[in-house]
Design a protein around this motif. Structure first.
Motif, PDB file in Angstrom:
ATOM      1  N   GLU A 140       8.472 -11.152   2.108  1.00 17.31           N
ATOM      2  CA  GLU A 140       7.602 -10.543   2.942  1.00 17.31           C
ATOM      3  C   GLU A 140       8.024  -9.254   3.554  1.00 17.31           C
ATOM      4  OE1 GLU A 140       5.159 -12.750   5.757  1.00 17.31           O
ATOM      5  OE2 GLU A 140       5.432 -14.654   4.680  1.00 17.31           O
ATOM      6  N   PHE A 141       7.230  -7.998   3.439  1.00 16.97           N
ATOM      7  CA  PHE A 141       7.627  -6.936   3.907  1.00 16.97           C
ATOM      8  C   PHE A 141       6.406  -6.016   4.190  1.00 16.97           C
ATOM      9  CE2 PHE A 141       7.837  -6.893  -0.607  1.00 16.97           C
ATOM     10  CZ  PHE A 141       7.176  -5.518  -1.023  1.00 16.97           C
ATOM     11  N   ASP A 142       6.539  -4.964   5.039  1.00 14.98           N
ATOM     12  CA  ASP A 142       5.478  -3.753   5.312  1.00 14.98           C
ATOM     13  C   ASP A 142       5.718  -2.907   4.239  1.00 14.98           C
ATOM     14  OD1 ASP A 142       4.451  -5.450   7.091  1.00 14.98           O
ATOM     15  OD2 ASP A 142       5.406  -4.733   8.605  1.00 14.98           O
ATOM     16  N   SER A 143       4.665  -2.270   3.991  1.00 20.84           N
ATOM     17  CA  SER A 143       4.461  -1.035   3.059  1.00 20.84           C
ATOM     18  C   SER A 143       3.280   0.038   3.329  1.00 20.84           C
ATOM     19  CB  SER A 143       4.420  -1.522   1.623  1.00 20.84           C
ATOM     20  OG  SER A 143       4.415  -0.424   0.483  1.00 20.84           O
ATOM     21  N   ASN A 144       3.907   1.281   3.242  1.00 22.02           N
ATOM     22  CA  ASN A 144       2.701   2.394   3.325  1.00 22.02           C
ATOM     23  C   ASN A 144       2.256   2.750   1.902  1.00 22.02           C
ATOM     24  OD1 ASN A 144       1.387   5.115   3.357  1.00 22.02           O
ATOM     25  ND2 ASN A 144       2.481   5.218   5.295  1.00 22.02           N
ATOM     26  N   ILE A 145       1.076   2.317   1.750  1.00 23.80           N
ATOM     27  CA  ILE A 145       0.454   2.501   0.260  1.00 23.80           C
ATOM     28  C   ILE A 145      -0.631   3.442   0.324  1.00 23.80           C
ATOM     29  CG2 ILE A 145      -0.423   1.117  -1.846  1.00 23.80           C
ATOM     30  CD1 ILE A 145       0.829  -1.236  -0.570  1.00 23.80           C
ATOM     31  N   LEU A 146      -0.746   4.180  -0.604  1.00 26.86           N
ATOM     32  CA  LEU A 146      -1.763   5.325  -0.771  1.00 26.86           C
ATOM     33  C   LEU A 146      -2.229   5.293  -2.050  1.00 26.86           C
ATOM     34  CD1 LEU A 146      -3.786   7.412   0.048  1.00 26.86           C
ATOM     35  CD2 LEU A 146      -2.160   9.065  -0.379  1.00 26.86           C
ATOM     36  N   VAL A 147      -3.662   4.869  -2.697  1.00 28.65           N
ATOM     37  CA  VAL A 147      -4.221   5.131  -4.055  1.00 28.65           C
ATOM     38  C   VAL A 147      -5.188   6.328  -3.891  1.00 28.65           C
ATOM     39  CG1 VAL A 147      -5.604   4.163  -5.816  1.00 28.65           C
ATOM     40  CG2 VAL A 147      -4.026   2.871  -4.384  1.00 28.65           C
ATOM     41  N   ASN A 148      -4.728   7.453  -4.690  1.00 26.20           N
ATOM     42  CA  ASN A 148      -5.557   8.709  -4.580  1.00 26.20           C
ATOM     43  C   ASN A 148      -5.898   8.858  -6.072  1.00 26.20           C
ATOM     44  OD1 ASN A 148      -6.788  10.909  -4.052  1.00 26.20           O
ATOM     45  ND2 ASN A 148      -4.978  12.049  -3.582  1.00 26.20           N
ATOM     46  N   GLY A 149      -7.010   8.512  -6.483  1.00 30.21           N
ATOM     47  CA  GLY A 149      -7.660   8.466  -7.923  1.00 30.21           C
ATOM     48  C   GLY A 149      -6.688   7.820  -8.905  1.00 30.21           C
ATOM     49  N   ASN A 150      -6.140   8.681  -9.660  1.00 28.12           N
ATOM     50  CA  ASN A 150      -5.311   7.691 -10.795  1.00 28.12           C
ATOM     51  C   ASN A 150      -3.711   7.934 -10.336  1.00 28.12           C
ATOM     52  OD1 ASN A 150      -4.390  10.702 -11.098  1.00 28.12           O
ATOM     53  ND2 ASN A 150      -5.047  10.753 -13.170  1.00 28.12           N
ATOM     54  N   LYS A 151      -3.554   7.996  -9.108  1.00 29.36           N
ATOM     55  CA  LYS A 151      -2.386   8.009  -8.859  1.00 29.36           C
ATOM     56  C   LYS A 151      -1.971   7.001  -7.522  1.00 29.36           C
ATOM     57  CE  LYS A 151       1.856  11.067  -7.484  1.00 29.36           C
ATOM     58  NZ  LYS A 151       2.430  12.148  -7.426  1.00 29.36           N
ATOM     59  N   LEU A 152      -0.808   6.476  -7.479  1.00 28.11           N
ATOM     60  CA  LEU A 152      -0.530   5.310  -6.428  1.00 28.11           C
ATOM     61  C   LEU A 152       0.925   5.717  -6.015  1.00 28.11           C
ATOM     62  CD1 LEU A 152      -1.035   1.363  -6.195  1.00 28.11           C
ATOM     63  CD2 LEU A 152       1.317   2.437  -5.701  1.00 28.11           C
ATOM     64  N   GLU A 153       0.952   5.724  -4.671  1.00 22.24           N
ATOM     65  CA  GLU A 153       2.366   6.062  -3.843  1.00 22.24           C
ATOM     66  C   GLU A 153       2.491   4.907  -3.183  1.00 22.24           C
ATOM     67  OE1 GLU A 153       2.737  10.816  -4.246  1.00 22.24           O
ATOM     68  OE2 GLU A 153       1.579  10.026  -2.241  1.00 22.24           O
ATOM     69  N   ALA A 154       3.780   4.401  -2.886  1.00 24.10           N
ATOM     70  CA  ALA A 154       4.070   3.369  -1.833  1.00 24.10           C
ATOM     71  C   ALA A 154       5.421   3.562  -1.315  1.00 24.10           C
ATOM     72  CB  ALA A 154       4.113   2.041  -2.658  1.00 24.10           C
ATOM     73  N   THR A 155       5.687   3.353  -0.109  1.00 20.12           N
ATOM     74  CA  THR A 155       7.210   3.253   0.457  1.00 20.12           C
ATOM     75  C   THR A 155       7.234   2.052   1.492  1.00 20.12           C
ATOM     76  OG1 THR A 155       6.291   4.878   2.378  1.00 20.12           O
ATOM     77  CG2 THR A 155       7.251   5.710   0.376  1.00 20.12           C
ATOM     78  N   GLY A 156       8.461   1.708   1.815  1.00 19.64           N
ATOM     79  CA  GLY A 156       8.616   0.687   2.658  1.00 19.64           C
ATOM     80  C   GLY A 156      10.232   0.286   2.590  1.00 19.64           C
ATOM     81  N   THR A 157      10.578  -0.550   3.347  1.00 17.19           N
ATOM     82  CA  THR A 157      12.000  -1.387   3.061  1.00 17.19           C
ATOM     83  C   THR A 157      11.671  -2.852   3.273  1.00 17.19           C
ATOM     84  OG1 THR A 157      12.724   0.272   4.503  1.00 17.19           O
ATOM     85  CG2 THR A 157      14.158  -1.725   4.447  1.00 17.19           C
ATOM     86  N   MET A 158      12.393  -3.326   2.292  1.00 14.96           N
ATOM     87  CA  MET A 158      12.436  -4.882   2.111  1.00 14.96           C
ATOM     88  C   MET A 158      13.711  -5.817   2.412  1.00 14.96           C
ATOM     89  SD  MET A 158      11.030  -7.186  -1.265  1.00 14.96           S
ATOM     90  CE  MET A 158      12.469  -6.291  -2.479  1.00 14.96           C
TER      91      MET A 158
END
Length: 200
Positions: A140-158
């Motif tokens: 389990e971990f937390d992530s910053n996720i953004l879906v903008n149209g045809n692009k997805l971006e995600a960052t975080g630390t596991m």
């Protein structure tokens, strides 16, 4: 006859009122634009470096990440803090050996995303199954996720407890009198991921 007409009207109303189902869309990980930084700590200090994604597919529904499968190429382990070439090669060789990740027998690790829970804004709590050295355990971990149209971006630390995957070398949980040779059981993977929607 009137009863049949009424039944037909009800059926038509139900059919007309049901909207078309929304299917999950596939986003493919851009391995060139995505990075993973690993950090391992020990009593005498720490080491850090990188490891690369091999491939990955993410499922998006209603502009929300709902699942996915990420594969990491374990043969790409690099250390970035040791400037001496011989010591650097020695460390990477040790990490690749059976004492740690057994890269020859297990060239890939895998994360299967099972559940995504919103925490507000772009923050999400991710639950999945992580496979290292052929052993699968929940993470389990937390992530910053953004879906903008045809692009997805995600960052975080596991955070990963290596001992759950049979990696016990230098662990104070299994060996005593290690002194400054003791290595933390938990290492971290800091990721930055980009993925693009695939055509239907």
């Amino acid at each position: 006859m009137k009863m049949k007409v009424n039944k037909l009207a009800v059926v038509l109303a139900l059919v007309m009122g049901v909207s078309a189902p929304v299917f999950a869309q596939s986003y493919q990980v851009d391995t060139n634009a995505s990075t993973i930084k690993w950090t391992g700590k020990k009593v005498a200090g720490s080491h850090h470096g990188t490891i690369a994604f091999k491939e990955g597919n993410l499922e998006v529904k209603d502009n929300q990440l709902v699942g996915g499968n990420l594969v990491v190429d374990m043969t790409t382990i690099k250390d970035l803090d040791l400037t001496d070439p011989d010591w650097n090669k020695k460390l990477v060789g040790h990490l690749s050996s059976d004492d740690f990740f057994g890269v020859e027998k297990h060239p890939v690790s895998r994360l299967v995303i099972k559940k995504i829970e919103p925490k507000g804004g772009r923050q999400y709590h991710v639950t999945g199954d992580l496979t290292i050295k052929g052993i699968t355990k929940p993470v389990e971990f937390d992530s910053n996720i953004l879906v903008n149209g045809n692009k997805l971006e995600a960052t975080g630390t596991m955070p990963v407890d290596r001992t759950k995957y049979g990696i016990k070398y230098g662990s104070g949980s299994f060996f005593s009198n290690l002194g400054d040779k003791m290595i933390d059981d938990v290492f971290t993977l800091e990721f930055s991921l980009e993925a693009n929607q695939q055509p239907d």
